[in-house]
Design a protein around this motif. Structure first.
Motif, PDB file in Angstrom:
ATOM      1  N   MET A 160       0.830  -1.201   0.000  1.00  0.00           N
ATOM      2  CA  MET A 160       0.000   0.000   0.000  1.00  0.00           C
ATOM      3  C   MET A 160       0.867   1.255   0.000  1.00  0.00           C
ATOM      4  O   MET A 160       0.507   2.268  -0.594  1.00  0.00           O
ATOM      5  N   SER A 161       2.028   1.185   0.670  1.00  0.00           N
ATOM      6  CA  SER A 161       2.964   2.311   0.656  1.00  0.00           C
ATOM      7  C   SER A 161       3.452   2.570  -0.767  1.00  0.00           C
ATOM      8  O   SER A 161       3.563   3.724  -1.211  1.00  0.00           O
ATOM      9  N   VAL A 162       3.752   1.493  -1.507  1.00  0.00           N
ATOM     10  CA  VAL A 162       4.188   1.634  -2.896  1.00  0.00           C
ATOM     11  C   VAL A 162       3.081   2.268  -3.733  1.00  0.00           C
ATOM     12  O   VAL A 162       3.323   3.185  -4.529  1.00  0.00           O
ATOM     13  N   MET A 163       1.847   1.797  -3.555  1.00  0.00           N
ATOM     14  CA  MET A 163       0.741   2.358  -4.328  1.00  0.00           C
ATOM     15  C   MET A 163       0.474   3.809  -3.951  1.00  0.00           C
ATOM     16  O   MET A 163       0.123   4.630  -4.808  1.00  0.00           O
ATOM     17  N   ALA A 164       0.647   4.147  -2.673  1.00  0.00           N
ATOM     18  CA  ALA A 164       0.469   5.545  -2.266  1.00  0.00           C
ATOM     19  C   ALA A 164       1.499   6.441  -2.940  1.00  0.00           C
ATOM     20  O   ALA A 164       1.175   7.547  -3.401  1.00  0.00           O
ATOM     21  N   LEU A 165       2.737   5.980  -3.026  1.00  0.00           N
ATOM     22  CA  LEU A 165       3.770   6.759  -3.718  1.00  0.00           C
ATOM     23  C   LEU A 165       3.411   6.920  -5.190  1.00  0.00           C
ATOM     24  O   LEU A 165       3.606   8.002  -5.765  1.00  0.00           O
ATOM     25  N   ALA A 166       2.874   5.878  -5.814  1.00  0.00           N
ATOM     26  CA  ALA A 166       2.494   5.968  -7.225  1.00  0.00           C
ATOM     27  C   ALA A 166       1.385   6.985  -7.436  1.00  0.00           C
ATOM     28  O   ALA A 166       1.344   7.672  -8.468  1.00  0.00           O
ATOM     29  N   GLU A 167       0.464   7.091  -6.484  1.00  0.00           N
ATOM     30  CA  GLU A 167      -0.589   8.117  -6.578  1.00  0.00           C
ATOM     31  C   GLU A 167      -0.002   9.511  -6.450  1.00  0.00           C
ATOM     32  O   GLU A 167      -0.419  10.440  -7.144  1.00  0.00           O
ATOM     33  N   GLN A 168       0.957   9.670  -5.547  1.00  0.00           N
ATOM     34  CA  GLN A 168       1.526  10.986  -5.272  1.00  0.00           C
ATOM     35  C   GLN A 168       2.489  11.449  -6.366  1.00  0.00           C
ATOM     36  O   GLN A 168       2.514  12.627  -6.733  1.00  0.00           O
ATOM     37  N   ARG A 169       3.290  10.502  -6.882  1.00  0.00           N
ATOM     38  CA  ARG A 169       4.365  10.881  -7.800  1.00  0.00           C
ATOM     39  C   ARG A 169       4.404   9.895  -8.981  1.00  0.00           C
ATOM     40  O   ARG A 169       5.363   9.152  -9.146  1.00  0.00           O
ATOM     41  N   PRO A 170       3.371   9.895  -9.794  1.00  0.00           N
ATOM     42  CA  PRO A 170       3.330   8.919 -10.899  1.00  0.00           C
ATOM     43  C   PRO A 170       4.484   9.077 -11.878  1.00  0.00           C
ATOM     44  O   PRO A 170       4.835   8.121 -12.580  1.00  0.00           O
ATOM     45  N   GLU A 171       5.081  10.276 -11.925  1.00  0.00           N
ATOM     46  CA  GLU A 171       6.173  10.499 -12.877  1.00  0.00           C
ATOM     47  C   GLU A 171       7.414   9.677 -12.559  1.00  0.00           C
ATOM     48  O   GLU A 171       8.293   9.483 -13.419  1.00  0.00           O
ATOM     49  N   LEU A 172       7.511   9.152 -11.334  1.00  0.00           N
ATOM     50  CA  LEU A 172       8.656   8.325 -10.963  1.00  0.00           C
ATOM     51  C   LEU A 172       8.636   6.973 -11.658  1.00  0.00           C
ATOM     52  O   LEU A 172       9.682   6.346 -11.866  1.00  0.00           O
ATOM     53  N   PHE A 173       7.461   6.491 -11.999  1.00  0.00           N
ATOM     54  CA  PHE A 173       7.289   5.120 -12.447  1.00  0.00           C
ATOM     55  C   PHE A 173       7.468   5.016 -13.959  1.00  0.00           C
ATOM     56  O   PHE A 173       6.812   5.713 -14.727  1.00  0.00           O
TER      57      PHE A 173
END
Length: 381
Positions: A160-173
């Protein structure tokens, strides 16, 4: 979704599902002395394994709100890829013991304790959301991971922490984060949803659990004392909610329970309200930009395997592994299988190829997958 919860002398239970199921009787059973557990478990094939004894170079990363996060790095000077591991609720980074042992020298490996867990600093009650955990993960990547590709691996709340980061900063992925591994986790947990307890029990448990924990946290000194007194029932419940196999090594059950016993009841009380409702489905589009691996456990009583199936249908080109004879702690119950697929994920993420996966003697369950066109249509609908 989340991991072991031990509350007073009335309950020692793995995960949100188990904790809430017994939350009405939460002040009670203490942590296990394991006499009964050892007798029931028979031979212990990992009795001599130094579980939780592996250590790397320690670092302290200060989160943006001042909380000190304990981080350890293996292969500090390894060039190329970095793999960051995030653990679940009420555990610590030692839960990745077998993966840490067997993936050393594969890449630079980063392990950290989530805020208020393990050796990390205690967070204020209002800074214990999944959103905050995502920011912590991003800050660890920013501060401690050198330039180059990154793979993020999360179990349960760590996923869930990984998915939260993806919501916040999708440009990282897709650019910085080239690979993602999600192990026994969930992207959506709605209030009243059946989380392995039966819908009626789950609904009652969700209402009762948080206030019981809040009450217990106000008498934390008494509750913590009771948790340490020991009870054979604690071993049985830990085994039931952590694992699926009847012949699981007693040392593994003890190992999981020991991690939990170091998590104060106040921490459980702080986090639990944030974990009873969750919707991170919008993050899955960003994860589609990276190589992805989703692992579900057929016997998971905490995040039922359907949660993993739902995740994988919304991530384009994700690899899916379903282990039928495994519970929530699948990376401890079937370490060779999980490690082999993580090794393959690392290979795909760095070279675009798939590493050979050793046969650990467990047949994964195939999941019928919708086509790319069907999944894109689903996203647009």
């Amino acid at each position: 979704m989340v991991d072991i919860l031990a509350v007073g002398r009335g309950a020692t239970v793995l995960g949100l599902g188990g904790a809430l199921a017994t939350a009405g009787a939460a002040v009670g059973f203490g942590m296990e002395r394991y006499v009964m557990g050892r007798a029931l478990g028979g031979a212990d094939p990992v009795a001599n394994e130094p579980l939780g004894g592996l250590r790397g170079t320690p670092y302290a990363v200060e989160a943006s709100d001042g909380v000190q996060l304990h981080v350890e790095v293996d292969g500090d000077h390894e060039p190329g890829l970095t793999v960051v591991f995030a653990h679940g609720f009420a555990l610590n980074h030692d839960c990745w013991h077998f993966q840490r042992r067997d993936l050393r020298r594969t890449a630079r490996l980063v392990y950290y304790d989530q805020r208020s867990h393990g050796r990390s600093g205690r967070a204020p009650q209002d800074e214990t959301s999944v959103d905050r955990l995502g920011r912590d993960l991003g800050e660890i990547v920013d501060v401690l991971v050198p330039p180059g590709p990154v793979v993020l691996v999360g179990h349960s709340m760590g996923g869930m922490s990984v998915m939260a980061l993806a919501e916040q900063r999708p440009e990282l992925f897709g650019e910085r984060v080239v690979g993602v591994g999600l192990v026994a986790t969930s992207a959506m947990l709605a209030a009243g949803e059946d989380i392995g307890l039966g819908a009626r029990v789950a609904g009652i448990a969700r209402r009762v659990g948080p206030p019981v924990l809040a009450t217990a946290s106000r008498r934390a000194d008494i509750v913590e004392s009771l948790r340490r007194t020991g009870s054979d029932l604690g071993y049985v419940l830990t085994k039931r909610y952590s694992f699926s196999r009847a012949d699981i090594a007693p040392s593994l059950v003890e190992f999981v329970a020991a991690m939990v016993s170091g998590t104060p009841v106040e921490v459980l009380s702080d986090f639990l309200p944030h974990l009873t409702t969750l919707d991170s489905r919008t993050a899955l589009a960003a994860l589609s930009e990276a190589h992805a691996l989703v692992i579900g456990a057929g016997g998971d009583r905490i995040t039922p395997v359907q949660h993993s199936r739902d995740i994988v249908t919304d991530i384009l080109d994700a690899e899916y592994l379903e282990v039928p004879d495994a519970g929530h702690m699948v990376m401890l119950e079937h370490p060779d299988l999980v490690t082999a697929h993580l090794r393959s994920l690392i290979a795909r993420s760095t070279r675009g190829t798939t590493a050979a996966i050793d046969d650990p003697g467990v047949a994964p369950v195939p999941l019928p997958r919708p086509s790319k066109r069907q999944r894109r249509a689903r996203k647009q609908s």
